[in-house]
Design an enzyme around this catalytic site. Structure first.
Site, PDB file in Angstrom:
ATOM      1  N   THR A 132     -12.507  -7.711   5.469  1.00 29.85           N
ATOM      2  CA  THR A 132     -12.603  -6.257   5.496  1.00 29.85           C
ATOM      3  C   THR A 132     -11.293  -5.601   5.077  1.00 29.85           C
ATOM      4  O   THR A 132     -10.217  -6.204   5.216  1.00 29.85           O
ATOM      5  CB  THR A 132     -12.963  -5.788   6.922  1.00 29.85           C
ATOM      6  OG1 THR A 132     -12.881  -4.369   7.012  1.00 29.85           O
ATOM      7  CG2 THR A 132     -12.011  -6.381   7.957  1.00 29.85           C
ATOM      8  N   ASP A 133     -11.376  -4.359   4.634  1.00 30.62           N
ATOM      9  CA  ASP A 133     -10.163  -3.603   4.317  1.00 30.62           C
ATOM     10  C   ASP A 133      -9.423  -3.161   5.584  1.00 30.62           C
ATOM     11  O   ASP A 133      -8.255  -2.769   5.529  1.00 30.62           O
ATOM     12  CB  ASP A 133     -10.473  -2.393   3.445  1.00 30.62           C
ATOM     13  CG  ASP A 133     -11.483  -1.431   4.046  1.00 30.62           C
ATOM     14  OD1 ASP A 133     -11.954  -1.665   5.179  1.00 30.62           O
ATOM     15  OD2 ASP A 133     -11.834  -0.431   3.379  1.00 30.62           O
ATOM     16  N   GLU A 134     -10.067  -3.255   6.738  1.00 30.35           N
ATOM     17  CA  GLU A 134      -9.451  -2.773   7.980  1.00 30.35           C
ATOM     18  C   GLU A 134      -8.240  -3.608   8.399  1.00 30.35           C
ATOM     19  O   GLU A 134      -7.436  -3.163   9.217  1.00 30.35           O
ATOM     20  CB  GLU A 134     -10.489  -2.724   9.096  1.00 30.35           C
ATOM     21  CG  GLU A 134     -11.608  -1.744   8.798  1.00 30.35           C
ATOM     22  CD  GLU A 134     -12.511  -1.480   9.989  1.00 30.35           C
ATOM     23  OE1 GLU A 134     -11.991  -1.381  11.118  1.00 30.35           O
ATOM     24  OE2 GLU A 134     -13.726  -1.372   9.785  1.00 30.35           O
ATOM     25  N   TYR A 158     -11.099  -5.515  16.557  1.00 28.10           N
ATOM     26  CA  TYR A 158     -11.913  -6.059  15.466  1.00 28.10           C
ATOM     27  C   TYR A 158     -11.040  -6.460  14.277  1.00 28.10           C
ATOM     28  O   TYR A 158     -11.085  -7.603  13.795  1.00 28.10           O
ATOM     29  CB  TYR A 158     -12.969  -5.046  15.025  1.00 28.10           C
ATOM     30  CG  TYR A 158     -13.524  -5.324  13.654  1.00 28.10           C
ATOM     31  CD1 TYR A 158     -14.172  -6.526  13.381  1.00 28.10           C
ATOM     32  CD2 TYR A 158     -13.397  -4.404  12.610  1.00 28.10           C
ATOM     33  CE1 TYR A 158     -14.678  -6.810  12.113  1.00 28.10           C
ATOM     34  CE2 TYR A 158     -13.899  -4.674  11.353  1.00 28.10           C
ATOM     35  CZ  TYR A 158     -14.536  -5.872  11.104  1.00 28.10           C
ATOM     36  OH  TYR A 158     -15.026  -6.144   9.862  1.00 28.10           O
ATOM     37  N   LYS A 162     -10.156 -10.182  12.542  1.00 30.20           N
ATOM     38  CA  LYS A 162     -10.447 -10.489  11.131  1.00 30.20           C
ATOM     39  C   LYS A 162      -9.166 -10.868  10.390  1.00 30.20           C
ATOM     40  O   LYS A 162      -9.178 -11.734   9.509  1.00 30.20           O
ATOM     41  CB  LYS A 162     -11.122  -9.290  10.454  1.00 30.20           C
ATOM     42  CG  LYS A 162     -12.571  -9.074  10.878  1.00 30.20           C
ATOM     43  CD  LYS A 162     -13.466 -10.260  10.533  1.00 30.20           C
ATOM     44  CE  LYS A 162     -13.695 -10.380   9.034  1.00 30.20           C
ATOM     45  NZ  LYS A 162     -14.636 -11.497   8.727  1.00 30.20           N
TER      46      LYS A 162
END
Length: 350
Positions: A132-134, A158, A162
């Site tokens: 993810t970009d997060e 989260y 990741k």
């Protein structure tokens, strides 16, 4: 054959359906079937010899070893993850278990399997981890978009788990030579999306006559990627990507949450008008969630430059397809919005 983890979740199931619609290669689909895993999404594949489903937790090393030995996949595409920021704030332990321990367990199983392959098969093998970009943290209004070299700065349980998963994948390539690939994508939307995320939540609440809860001032920015475009990017990276490399996958669609909800309401006004007023009348602003990142934006030029990929959908065309899908598939929505789901939403957005 390829092995797909998390292939009953939103992006994973869309990938399995997309893969089998364009490829003649079977899929071994491994999914634990948590609340977000839904076999009804894969109903069209029932009876297909090209789709083999195994209800397995990726933390179960013995089960993974057995599946790899029996089916001998030439590639692994790893989607399986806990993925909802709000749930990670309420209960981070599940995220550490699945996203960190699960990825480690899968890497160990794949490393052992790959290490025993004949030379030609070993050379051709790939493992692609979907991220993810997060993991990159939050951007200011004028900051450049996230690139593949942007330092990691995760801000939620989260995104931290990741990031840990990504680091493990990278380490297994550099330490053991495992031919891994990593993709970091922006916010996905489209059919079969579990209605806890922004777009499906707004659609289902709007049609049910409920309030449309918007965090804070609604000015948080995300880049939006239609899920089928994401699937095509993963296929390109799996086929032609360079082992050890990461590739950002974005839709080139930066929108504030408020813009997204306004566009959704206008589409519903057009496609399923209310007897009186607009769906915008149901909008309400609620207290912002803790640590809410202000802006994400993906620079996907590397993927275009090296592999020739660009998204086929604009935000407007993809969103109209999404809204129409939910209007046409209310039985699927009713099945997944169980009593437990309603209880969680009611407590969380109270």
């Amino acid at each position: 054959m390829i092995l797909v983890t998390g292939g009953a979740g939103f992006i994973g199931a869309n990938f399995v359906l997309d893969w089998l619609s364009v490829c003649n290669e079977p899929v071994l689909n491994v999914d634990k079937l948590t609340y977000a895993g839904n076999l009804a999404t894969l109903k069209s594949l029932q009876g297909s010899e090209k789709h083999i489903f195994a209800r397995v937790d990726i933390c179960d090393r013995a089960a993974l070893d057995s599946l790899l030995a029996e089916h001998k996949p030439r590639a692994v595409v790893h989607f399986a993850a806990e993925s909802h920021v709000d749930r990670s704030i309420d209960g981070p332990a599940d995220f550490v278990q699945t996203n960190v321990v699960g990825t480690f367990t899968l890497l160990e199983a794949v490393r052992a399997y790959w290490g025993a392959l004949p030379v030609a098969e070993k050379s051709a093998f790939r493992m692609l981890a979907v991220s993810t970009d997060e993991v990159f943290g939050s951007l200011g209004p004028q900051d450049p978009q996230f690139s593949e070299t942007t330092p990691y700065a995760p801000n939620s349980p989260y995104s931290a788990t990741k990031a840990a998963s990504d680091h493990l994948v990278r380490a297994y390539h550099h330490t053991y030579g495992l031919p891994t690939l990593t993709t970091n994508c922006s916010n996905n939307y489209g059919p079969y999306h579990f209605p806890e995320k922004l777009i499906p939540l707004m659609i289902t609440n709007a049609l049910a006559g409920k309030t449309l809860p918007i965090y804070g001032d609604g000015q948080n920015v995300r880049d939006w990627l239609y899920v089928t475009d994401h699937c095509s990017a993963i296929r390109q990276v799996l086929e032609r990507g360079t082992p050890g490399e990461t590739y950002n996958v974005g839709g080139w669609n930066e929108k504030t949450n408020l813009e997204v909800v306004h566009t959704l309401c206008d589409l519903l006004d057009e496609l399923k008008p209310k007897a009186e007023g607009s769906y915008r009348d149901q909008m309400t602003f609620i207290k912002d969630r803790p640590g809410h990142d202000r802006r994400y934006a993906i620079d996907a030029r590397k993927l275009e430059r090296e592999l020739g990929w660009r998204p086929a959908e604009t935000f407007e065309t993809g969103l109209k397809k999404t809204v129409q899908w939910y209007l046409d598939n209310q039985p699927w929505v009713n099945d997944v919005t169980s009593g437990e789901y309603r209880k969680w939403v009611g407590q969380h957005y109270a």
